[in-house]
Write a protein that holds these residues in place. Structure first.
Motif, PDB file in Angstrom:
ATOM      1  N   LEU A   1       0.827  -1.209   0.000  1.00 33.16           N
ATOM      2  CA  LEU A   1       0.000   0.000   0.000  1.00 33.16           C
ATOM      3  C   LEU A   1       0.864   1.262   0.000  1.00 33.16           C
ATOM      4  O   LEU A   1       0.543   2.246  -0.676  1.00 33.16           O
ATOM      5  N   LEU A   2       1.977   1.236   0.753  1.00 27.24           N
ATOM      6  CA  LEU A   2       2.872   2.398   0.758  1.00 27.24           C
ATOM      7  C   LEU A   2       3.502   2.626  -0.604  1.00 27.24           C
ATOM      8  O   LEU A   2       3.629   3.768  -1.059  1.00 27.24           O
ATOM      9  N   VAL A   3       3.871   1.545  -1.279  1.00 26.12           N
ATOM     10  CA  VAL A   3       4.455   1.684  -2.619  1.00 26.12           C
ATOM     11  C   VAL A   3       3.442   2.267  -3.592  1.00 26.12           C
ATOM     12  O   VAL A   3       3.761   3.132  -4.422  1.00 26.12           O
ATOM     13  N   VAL A   4       2.196   1.787  -3.497  1.00 27.54           N
ATOM     14  CA  VAL A   4       1.150   2.311  -4.384  1.00 27.54           C
ATOM     15  C   VAL A   4       0.926   3.801  -4.129  1.00 27.54           C
ATOM     16  O   VAL A   4       0.803   4.600  -5.069  1.00 27.54           O
ATOM     17  N   LYS A   5       0.891   4.176  -2.862  1.00 35.74           N
ATOM     18  CA  LYS A   5       0.661   5.581  -2.529  1.00 35.74           C
ATOM     19  C   LYS A   5       1.832   6.466  -2.954  1.00 35.74           C
ATOM     20  O   LYS A   5       1.641   7.617  -3.377  1.00 35.74           O
ATOM     21  N   MET A   6       3.045   5.938  -2.841  1.00 39.27           N
ATOM     22  CA  MET A   6       4.236   6.738  -3.118  1.00 39.27           C
ATOM     23  C   MET A   6       4.786   6.505  -4.531  1.00 39.27           C
ATOM     24  O   MET A   6       5.887   6.960  -4.845  1.00 39.27           O
ATOM     25  N   LYS A   7       4.057   5.804  -5.373  1.00 33.43           N
ATOM     26  CA  LYS A   7       4.559   5.471  -6.705  1.00 33.43           C
ATOM     27  C   LYS A   7       4.946   6.705  -7.528  1.00 33.43           C
ATOM     28  O   LYS A   7       6.001   6.704  -8.171  1.00 33.43           O
ATOM     29  N   PRO A   8       4.158   7.789  -7.565  1.00 36.88           N
ATOM     30  CA  PRO A   8       4.584   8.982  -8.341  1.00 36.88           C
ATOM     31  C   PRO A   8       5.913   9.550  -7.845  1.00 36.88           C
ATOM     32  O   PRO A   8       6.776   9.922  -8.643  1.00 36.88           O
ATOM     33  N   LEU A   9       6.107   9.608  -6.520  1.00 38.30           N
ATOM     34  CA  LEU A   9       7.353  10.129  -5.985  1.00 38.30           C
ATOM     35  C   LEU A   9       8.520   9.192  -6.295  1.00 38.30           C
ATOM     36  O   LEU A   9       9.616   9.642  -6.655  1.00 38.30           O
ATOM     37  N   LEU A  10       8.293   7.890  -6.181  1.00 37.78           N
ATOM     38  CA  LEU A  10       9.343   6.926  -6.481  1.00 37.78           C
ATOM     39  C   LEU A  10       9.743   6.974  -7.953  1.00 37.78           C
ATOM     40  O   LEU A  10      10.924   6.813  -8.298  1.00 37.78           O
ATOM     41  N   ARG A  11       8.782   7.222  -8.825  1.00 38.69           N
ATOM     42  CA  ARG A  11       9.089   7.309 -10.256  1.00 38.69           C
ATOM     43  C   ARG A  11       9.985   8.521 -10.533  1.00 38.69           C
ATOM     44  O   ARG A  11      10.911   8.448 -11.354  1.00 38.69           O
ATOM     45  N   LYS A  12       9.733   9.633  -9.871  1.00 42.29           N
ATOM     46  CA  LYS A  12      10.575  10.824 -10.064  1.00 42.29           C
ATOM     47  C   LYS A  12      11.996  10.555  -9.589  1.00 42.29           C
ATOM     48  O   LYS A  12      12.972  10.958 -10.232  1.00 42.29           O
ATOM     49  N   VAL A  13      12.130   9.846  -8.442  1.00 43.00           N
ATOM     50  CA  VAL A  13      13.461   9.497  -7.957  1.00 43.00           C
ATOM     51  C   VAL A  13      14.153   8.549  -8.921  1.00 43.00           C
ATOM     52  O   VAL A  13      15.352   8.672  -9.209  1.00 43.00           O
ATOM     53  N   TYR A  14      13.400   7.614  -9.475  1.00 43.66           N
ATOM     54  CA  TYR A  14      13.964   6.621 -10.395  1.00 43.66           C
ATOM     55  C   TYR A  14      14.481   7.262 -11.680  1.00 43.66           C
ATOM     56  O   TYR A  14      15.455   6.792 -12.273  1.00 43.66           O
ATOM     57  N   GLU A  15      13.848   8.337 -12.104  1.00 40.19           N
ATOM     58  CA  GLU A  15      14.238   8.995 -13.352  1.00 40.19           C
ATOM     59  C   GLU A  15      15.443   9.909 -13.193  1.00 40.19           C
ATOM     60  O   GLU A  15      15.946  10.442 -14.188  1.00 40.19           O
ATOM     61  N   LEU A  16      15.931  10.102 -11.987  1.00 38.79           N
ATOM     62  CA  LEU A  16      17.129  10.913 -11.789  1.00 38.79           C
ATOM     63  C   LEU A  16      18.339  10.222 -12.412  1.00 38.79           C
ATOM     64  O   LEU A  16      18.524   9.013 -12.237  1.00 38.79           O
ATOM     65  N   PRO A  17      19.187  10.966 -13.187  1.00 40.60           N
ATOM     66  CA  PRO A  17      20.342  10.338 -13.843  1.00 40.60           C
ATOM     67  C   PRO A  17      21.282   9.645 -12.873  1.00 40.60           C
ATOM     68  O   PRO A  17      21.894   8.623 -13.209  1.00 40.60           O
ATOM     69  N   THR A  18      21.402  10.173 -11.674  1.00 38.95           N
ATOM     70  CA  THR A  18      22.316   9.569 -10.697  1.00 38.95           C
ATOM     71  C   THR A  18      21.754   8.307 -10.050  1.00 38.95           C
ATOM     72  O   THR A  18      22.476   7.610  -9.336  1.00 38.95           O
ATOM     73  N   VAL A  19      20.490   8.023 -10.282  1.00 39.14           N
ATOM     74  CA  VAL A  19      19.837   6.863  -9.675  1.00 39.14           C
ATOM     75  C   VAL A  19      19.479   5.818 -10.716  1.00 39.14           C
ATOM     76  O   VAL A  19      19.579   4.611 -10.463  1.00 39.14           O
TER      77      VAL A  19
END
Length: 294
Positions: free
Chosen positions: A66-84
């Motif tokens: 449930l936490l992953v589903v709720k935080m999915k938009p934020l996690l996607r932004k972190v994932y798209e960072l070139p350093t990550v």
């Protein structure tokens, strides 16, 4: 003072309800065990603790999901960072948001200069899941060889087979109901026993072996030839356990042990009677023995 459930986030409220229910069950477990009386207390406690652990793990996984589903938009932004994005931890993060690059690998649309009958070869690596599985088999092989062949800490196939056969031998029943163990009865010779055996034979055996044991569907029981042994204990075993492959039913449970011995003794008393229309011999010949000597 406990915080009302309605003021908590609903995943935490659900976890609190489940855990409180487990606590209530733990308090009621001793009383339930005392009532049943037939259950092993330690076994019941083991299954209760195991079910509680599984329940807690399921709740934990549910909360994380449930936490992953709720935080999915934020996690996607972190994932798209070139350093990550191209790091190993970033690929793990990608699994949480639906990018299976860590397992599937990257597909390169680059052709090599190889050409086999018009078939072109792409410059793609093996999928990571395949490589990880291959590495795991190598580790398993090293551990297996070290444990079984170098350290000799575990039994090999031959030793396991011998151990299992020994255990199976211990499980074989040693009593008279074991079809692999021959009894040690003696032939009954009293007129009362032979008369009872004759009555039982006429009721149960005559339809297949004939009224005078001359043989019909079943073999002739008055000659010296036997399919499964003519000694009284062999006859007893054949009657008790039957020979289902040849249509001989098992009389165990239908006749008592004494009745089976009476029938066996009566059959042996007919040896050499030479009834009319006797069926041709079947089986192997055994030396004639008088009833009195059995």
């Amino acid at each position: 003072m406990l915080t009302p459930l309605k003021n908590r986030p609903w995943p935490l409220a659900l976890a609190a309800l489940l855990l409180s229910g487990s606590a209530v069950m733990a308090q009621e477990a001793p009383a339930a065990t005392a009532k049943t009386g037939g259950f092993d207390t330690q076994l019941l406690l083991f299954w209760f603790l195991l079910s509680t652990l599984v329940l807690v793990l399921l709740v934990f996984v549910l909360v994380i999901a449930l936490l992953v589903v709720k935080m999915k938009p934020l996690l996607r932004k972190v994932y798209e960072l070139p350093t990550v994005h191209n790091t190993w931890s970033g690929q793990v993060l990608g699994l949480l948001i639906g990018d299976a690059r860590l397992v599937r690998g990257e597909v390169k649309d680059e052709l090599l200069d190889h050409d086999y009958d018009g078939i072109h070869e792409f410059d793609n690596d093996l999928p990571p899941w395949w490589k990880y599985g291959f590495y795991l088999t190598i580790v398993f092989a090293l551990v297996y060889v070290g444990y079984y062949h170098v350290l000799q800490s575990g039994p090999l196939q031959g030793a396991e087979y011998e151990y299992e056969m020994a255990q199976a031998a211990l499980m074989v029943s040693p009593d008279a109901d074991d079809p692999n163990k021959l009894t040690t009865y003696q032939v009954l010779t009293t007129p009362a026993d032979l008369s009872s055996g004759k009555t039982l034979y006429a009721t149960n055996c005559a339809p297949c072996h004939g009224g005078a044991a001359e043989g019909k569907v079943g073999p002739n029981l008055t000659d010296e030839y036997w399919l499964h042994g003519g000694e009284v204990n062999h006859v007893y075993k054949t009657i008790k356990f039957g020979v289902t492959s040849k249509g001989m039913v098992a009389w165990k449970g239908k006749l008592s042990g004494k009745q089976i011995l009476q029938v066996s003794s009566y059959i042996l008393s007919l040896q050499g009677s030479k009834p009319a229309n006797a069926k041709e011999p079947q089986g192997e010949k055994e030396a004639a023995k008088s009833v009195a000597s059995r």
